[in-house]
Design an enzyme around this catalytic site. Structure first.
Site, PDB file in Angstrom:
ATOM      1  N   LEU A 107     -42.448 -13.950 -10.019  1.00 43.68           N
ATOM      2  CA  LEU A 107     -43.337 -14.679  -9.112  1.00 43.68           C
ATOM      3  C   LEU A 107     -43.996 -15.835  -9.835  1.00 43.68           C
ATOM      4  CD1 LEU A 107     -44.844 -14.979  -6.384  1.00 43.68           C
ATOM      5  CD2 LEU A 107     -46.609 -13.483  -7.302  1.00 43.68           C
ATOM      6  N   GLU A 115     -51.579 -13.001  -0.188  1.00 43.78           N
ATOM      7  CA  GLU A 115     -50.885 -13.027  -1.481  1.00 43.78           C
ATOM      8  C   GLU A 115     -51.359 -14.129  -2.432  1.00 43.78           C
ATOM      9  OE1 GLU A 115     -49.452 -13.888   1.364  1.00 43.78           O
ATOM     10  OE2 GLU A 115     -48.407 -15.786   1.102  1.00 43.78           O
ATOM     11  N   HIS A 124     -46.590 -16.060   2.738  1.00 46.02           N
ATOM     12  CA  HIS A 124     -45.402 -16.458   1.945  1.00 46.02           C
ATOM     13  C   HIS A 124     -44.839 -17.804   2.414  1.00 46.02           C
ATOM     14  CE1 HIS A 124     -45.406 -12.422   0.296  1.00 46.02           C
ATOM     15  NE2 HIS A 124     -45.281 -11.902   1.487  1.00 46.02           N
ATOM     16  N   TYR A 178     -50.264 -11.558   5.216  1.00 41.68           N
ATOM     17  CA  TYR A 178     -49.301 -12.145   4.290  1.00 41.68           C
ATOM     18  C   TYR A 178     -48.661 -13.350   4.972  1.00 41.68           C
ATOM     19  CZ  TYR A 178     -49.490  -8.082   1.203  1.00 41.68           C
ATOM     20  OH  TYR A 178     -49.912  -7.106   0.341  1.00 41.68           O
ATOM     21  N   SER A 210     -46.930  -4.635  -4.030  1.00 45.40           N
ATOM     22  CA  SER A 210     -45.971  -4.821  -5.118  1.00 45.40           C
ATOM     23  C   SER A 210     -45.703  -3.490  -5.808  1.00 45.40           C
ATOM     24  CB  SER A 210     -46.498  -5.849  -6.119  1.00 45.40           C
ATOM     25  OG  SER A 210     -46.523  -7.132  -5.534  1.00 45.40           O
ATOM     26  N   ASP A 230     -39.278 -12.373  -0.487  1.00 47.59           N
ATOM     27  CA  ASP A 230     -40.318 -12.899   0.420  1.00 47.59           C
ATOM     28  C   ASP A 230     -40.794 -14.282  -0.023  1.00 47.59           C
ATOM     29  OD1 ASP A 230     -41.635 -11.936  -1.783  1.00 47.59           O
ATOM     30  OD2 ASP A 230     -43.184 -10.859  -0.677  1.00 47.59           O
ATOM     31  N   SER A 251     -37.375 -13.940 -21.361  1.00 48.17           N
ATOM     32  CA  SER A 251     -36.433 -14.361 -20.321  1.00 48.17           C
ATOM     33  C   SER A 251     -35.874 -15.756 -20.623  1.00 48.17           C
ATOM     34  CB  SER A 251     -37.153 -14.346 -18.968  1.00 48.17           C
ATOM     35  OG  SER A 251     -36.252 -14.638 -17.948  1.00 48.17           O
ATOM     36  N   ARG A 299     -46.277  -0.901   9.432  1.00 44.24           N
ATOM     37  CA  ARG A 299     -47.656  -0.935   8.944  1.00 44.24           C
ATOM     38  C   ARG A 299     -48.587  -1.509  10.012  1.00 44.24           C
ATOM     39  NH1 ARG A 299     -46.531  -4.307   3.524  1.00 44.24           N
ATOM     40  NH2 ARG A 299     -44.835  -5.016   4.864  1.00 44.24           N
ATOM     41  N   VAL A 337     -36.485  -8.265  -4.875  1.00 36.88           N
ATOM     42  CA  VAL A 337     -37.811  -8.006  -4.289  1.00 36.88           C
ATOM     43  C   VAL A 337     -38.524  -9.334  -4.016  1.00 36.88           C
ATOM     44  CG1 VAL A 337     -39.989  -6.752  -4.542  1.00 36.88           C
ATOM     45  CG2 VAL A 337     -37.916  -5.832  -5.575  1.00 36.88           C
ATOM     46  N   LYS A 378     -47.626  -8.755   8.342  1.00 34.46           N
ATOM     47  CA  LYS A 378     -46.559  -9.705   8.009  1.00 34.46           C
ATOM     48  C   LYS A 378     -46.848 -11.090   8.556  1.00 34.46           C
ATOM     49  CE  LYS A 378     -43.607  -9.194   5.774  1.00 34.46           C
ATOM     50  NZ  LYS A 378     -43.637  -9.268   4.287  1.00 34.46           N
ATOM     51  N   ALA A 434     -37.371  -8.104   3.010  1.00 34.28           N
ATOM     52  CA  ALA A 434     -38.588  -8.876   2.722  1.00 34.28           C
ATOM     53  C   ALA A 434     -39.867  -8.095   3.021  1.00 34.28           C
ATOM     54  CB  ALA A 434     -38.572 -10.175   3.518  1.00 34.28           C
ATOM     55  N   ASN A 435     -39.734  -6.965   3.708  1.00 30.80           N
ATOM     56  CA  ASN A 435     -40.929  -6.142   3.974  1.00 30.80           C
ATOM     57  C   ASN A 435     -40.641  -4.697   3.590  1.00 30.80           C
ATOM     58  OD1 ASN A 435     -39.124  -5.905   6.186  1.00 30.80           O
ATOM     59  ND2 ASN A 435     -40.765  -5.297   7.563  1.00 30.80           N
TER      60      ASN A 435
HETATM   61  N1  LIG Z   1     -39.846  -7.679  -0.680  1.00 33.80           N
HETATM   62  C1  LIG Z   1     -41.010  -7.082  -0.507  1.00 33.80           C
HETATM   63  O1  LIG Z   1     -41.175  -6.252   0.383  1.00 33.80           O
HETATM   64  C2  LIG Z   1     -42.139  -7.369  -1.412  1.00 33.80           C
HETATM   65  C3  LIG Z   1     -42.055  -8.421  -2.269  1.00 33.80           C
HETATM   66  N2  LIG Z   1     -43.030  -8.689  -3.180  1.00 33.80           N
HETATM   67  C4  LIG Z   1     -42.797  -9.849  -4.039  1.00 33.80           C
HETATM   68  O2  LIG Z   1     -42.404  -9.477  -5.338  1.00 33.80           O
HETATM   69  C5  LIG Z   1     -42.602 -10.609  -6.210  1.00 33.80           C
HETATM   70  C6  LIG Z   1     -43.277 -10.170  -7.513  1.00 33.80           C
HETATM   71  O3  LIG Z   1     -44.626  -9.797  -7.235  1.00 33.80           O
HETATM   72  P1  LIG Z   1     -45.614  -9.228  -8.360  1.00 33.80           P
HETATM   73  O4  LIG Z   1     -44.906  -8.319  -9.273  1.00 33.80           O
HETATM   74  O5  LIG Z   1     -46.818  -8.744  -7.660  1.00 33.80           O
HETATM   75  O6  LIG Z   1     -45.991 -10.553  -9.155  1.00 33.80           O
HETATM   76  P2  LIG Z   1     -46.693 -10.656 -10.591  1.00 33.80           P
HETATM   77  O7  LIG Z   1     -47.381 -11.943 -10.612  1.00 33.80           O
HETATM   78  O8  LIG Z   1     -47.461  -9.404 -10.876  1.00 33.80           O
HETATM   79  O9  LIG Z   1     -45.457 -10.653 -11.592  1.00 33.80           O
HETATM   80  C7  LIG Z   1     -44.512 -11.682 -11.640  1.00 33.80           C
HETATM   81  C8  LIG Z   1     -43.997 -11.788 -13.050  1.00 33.80           C
HETATM   82  O10 LIG Z   1     -42.885 -12.708 -13.043  1.00 33.80           O
HETATM   83  C9  LIG Z   1     -42.909 -13.363 -14.292  1.00 33.80           C
HETATM   84  N3  LIG Z   1     -42.047 -14.545 -14.206  1.00 33.80           N
HETATM   85  C10 LIG Z   1     -42.256 -15.728 -13.583  1.00 33.80           C
HETATM   86  N4  LIG Z   1     -41.195 -16.534 -13.741  1.00 33.80           N
HETATM   87  C11 LIG Z   1     -40.268 -15.831 -14.474  1.00 33.80           C
HETATM   88  C12 LIG Z   1     -38.971 -16.117 -14.971  1.00 33.80           C
HETATM   89  N5  LIG Z   1     -38.394 -17.297 -14.736  1.00 33.80           N
HETATM   90  N6  LIG Z   1     -38.333 -15.161 -15.675  1.00 33.80           N
HETATM   91  C13 LIG Z   1     -38.909 -13.974 -15.934  1.00 33.80           C
HETATM   92  N7  LIG Z   1     -40.154 -13.645 -15.476  1.00 33.80           N
HETATM   93  C14 LIG Z   1     -40.821 -14.571 -14.780  1.00 33.80           C
HETATM   94  C15 LIG Z   1     -44.387 -13.650 -14.523  1.00 33.80           C
HETATM   95  O11 LIG Z   1     -44.649 -13.934 -15.880  1.00 33.80           O
HETATM   96  C16 LIG Z   1     -45.013 -12.335 -14.051  1.00 33.80           C
HETATM   97  O12 LIG Z   1     -45.186 -11.412 -15.124  1.00 33.80           O
HETATM   98  C17 LIG Z   1     -43.429 -11.603  -5.383  1.00 33.80           C
HETATM   99  O13 LIG Z   1     -42.582 -12.596  -4.831  1.00 33.80           O
HETATM  100  C18 LIG Z   1     -43.984 -10.730  -4.268  1.00 33.80           C
HETATM  101  O14 LIG Z   1     -44.341 -11.466  -3.123  1.00 33.80           O
HETATM  102  C19 LIG Z   1     -44.158  -7.915  -3.276  1.00 33.80           C
HETATM  103  C20 LIG Z   1     -44.314  -6.846  -2.421  1.00 33.80           C
HETATM  104  C21 LIG Z   1     -43.342  -6.524  -1.376  1.00 33.80           C
HETATM  105  C1  LIG Z   2     -45.978  -8.490   0.185  1.00 36.65           C
HETATM  106  C2  LIG Z   2     -45.180  -8.383   1.393  1.00 36.65           C
HETATM  107  O1  LIG Z   2     -44.564  -9.322   1.810  1.00 36.65           O
HETATM  108  C3  LIG Z   2     -45.120  -7.148   2.113  1.00 36.65           C
HETATM  109  O2  LIG Z   2     -45.802  -6.190   1.725  1.00 36.65           O
HETATM  110  O3  LIG Z   2     -44.393  -7.075   3.107  1.00 36.65           O
HETATM  111 MG   LIG Z   3     -41.493 -12.582   4.760  1.00 33.61          MG
END
Ligand SMILES: NC(=O)C1=CN([C@@H]2O[C@H](COP(=O)(O)OP(=O)(O)OC[C@H]3O[C@@H](n4cnc5c(N)ncnc54)[C@H](O)[C@@H]3O)[C@@H](O)[C@H]2O)C=CC1
Ligand SMILES: CC(=O)C(=O)O
Ligand SMILES: [Mg+2]
Length: 371
Positions: free
Chosen positions: A240, A118, A96, A94, A134, A270, A220, A15, A267, A75, A299-300
């Site tokens: 999250l 974020e 994190h 970003y 996301s 990160d 949960s 990106r 997911v 990143k 993580a990305n």
């Molecule tokens: N690996 C990657 O490339 C990427 C990772 N992410 C990550 O994905 C994660 C989720 O992001 P979003 O969906 O945007 O967040 P969000 O805030 O939209 O959703 C998170 C959900 O988790 C729930 N939650 C919190 N604690 C919980 C628990 N103990 N049990 C069950 N549910 C629980 C919340 O109520 C919320 O509905 C973040 O860490 C974000 O940084 C996002 C984009 C890319």
């Molecule tokens: C959110 C994030 O870490 C990514 O898009 O890579």
């Molecule tokens: Mg990272």
């Protein structure tokens, strides 16, 4: 303002933080945009398009960073990038940080002003600069999970939709936010049996309503997680707690309760990951196996679909970039209470409470910094 757009250097990150369209908007407002030569290539934006938009190209990375007042990235800065940052510069990307103490301390030492995509909020709720990525990662999580379930990847050899006469696979998504809903949509679309777990009842109500019985929802709890662990072919970690390290929801000993060859896609990696056995992987080597369970922890994730992701990301970031460039970081943050929580580190101090808490540091109120 002097704006720099470096080429991303994280493993298989294609990106770029600004499209040529975005560059034109900034140039038209009188800003000077310098783009590292080749920065947009991985996302399908050639150097010539940036030049046509009025940006200039810079081949020398050190000169690019050195000349900038505002640095736009995708990143979190890698160690050699942290070394280049200095006091007086603003970094917008970003970060994190709650998952990375060394990076947090590196940014503090740099003296720079570091604003994270974020942790920016919005009047409508949610995290508008995280949401587009996301959505991408949630959709990709099912592709990654389906691939990981194949025998050649160490999986159990299960096809998500099944076939007539063979039931579909069971998919559990932990966290029903943007990642979780997008993952569930994809898994439902493929014909899997899908359950979403969340701690938020209002969120489960929205999902229940929206999917009209096609999607199962569960509050949960430890019991609900135990059941998911026993029954699921694929579990997607999508929780999250904004800005904070992810809670560890599946412990190593619980992997023994899963069927061999089942898959965990984390997911939330990160933010440190929500499974005890998760460790960040790269697109070059996305999976590993622990106790017979395949783990995918990139993580990305959106970096792999850089064209789609770059356009989606810059649609969301551009208004904030324009505010930073037009007004300077202090005024832009002071004018917008939803932009203000983006400030994570300024002049050696942490300004985001969950990050400070993660490392036992003192947190400074961002409002006092922009006064
Ligand atoms: N690996 C990657 O490339 C990427 C990772 N992410 C990550 O994905 C994660 C989720 O992001 P979003 O969906 O945007 O967040 P969000 O805030 O939209 O959703 C998170 C959900 O988790 C729930 N939650 C919190 N604690 C919980 C628990 N103990 N049990 C069950 N549910 C629980 C919340 O109520 C919320 O509905 C973040 O860490 C974000 O940084 C996002 C984009 C890319
Ligand atoms: C959110 C994030 O870490 C990514 O898009 O890579
Ligand atoms: Mg990272």
């Amino acid at each position: 303002m002097k704006i720099a757009v470096p080429k991303e250097i994280k493993n298989h990150e294609y990106r770029v933080a600004l499209t040529p369209t975005g560059a034109r908007e900034l140039v038209n407002r009188g800003h000077r945009v310098r783009v590292q030569a080749g920065a947009g290539e991985g996302a399908g934006f050639p150097d010539a398009d940036y030049e046509a938009a009025g940006a200039s190209l810079e081949a020398d990375v050190a000169a690019l960073w050195d000349s900038a007042e505002l640095i736009l990235k995708v990143k979190e800065p890698q160690p050699e990038e942290v070394e280049r940052l200095r006091k007086g510069q603003t970094l917008f990307t970003y970060l994190h940080l709650a998952a990375e103490e060394a990076l947090t301390r590196g940014l503090m030492k740099s003296g720079a002003t570091c604003i994270a995509y974020e942790t920016i909020t919005s009047a409508q709720g949610g995290l508008p600069l995280l949401a587009p990525m996301s959505a991408v990662a949630g959709r990709m999580a099912v592709q990654a999970g389906a691939h990981s379930l194949e025998k050649a990847q160490g999986g159990a050899g299960v096809l998500l939709p099944g076939v007539p006469g063979v039931p579909p696979a069971r998919v559990t998504v932990i966290g029903g936010g943007v990642v979780g809903e997008n993952a569930a949509r994809m898994a439902l679309g493929l014909g899997a049996e899908v359950t979403i777990l969340d701690k938020s009842l209002p969120r489960l109500e929205v999902l229940d309503h929206r999917y009209q019985g096609r999607l199962k929802t569960a509050y949960s709890t430890a019991d609900a997680l135990d059941e998911a662990i026993r029954d699921s072919d694929l579990i997607i970690g999508a929780v999250l707690v904004p800005g904070a390290a992810a809670p560890k929801l599946i412990r190593r000993e619980q992997l023994a309760d899963m069927r061999p060859g089942s898959v965990l896609v984390d997911v939330a990696i990160d933010q440190g990951g929500c499974f005890e056995t998760s460790k960040a992987t790269t697109h070059a080597e996305p999976t590993y196996v622990v106790d017979g369970i395949v783990h995918y922890c990139v993580a990305n994730m959106p970096g792999a679909v850089a064209r789609t992701s770059t356009q989606a990301l810059t649609n969301a970031t551009l208004p904030f970039v324009m505010a930073l460039a037009d007004k300077g970081w202090r005024q832009a943050l002071a004018d917008d209470p939803y932009f203000l929580p983006g400030l994570n580190v300024h002049d050696g101090q942490v300004t985001y409470p969950a990050v400070a808490e993660a490392f036992g540091l003192e947190s400074v109120d961002p409002a006092s910094v922009v006064k």
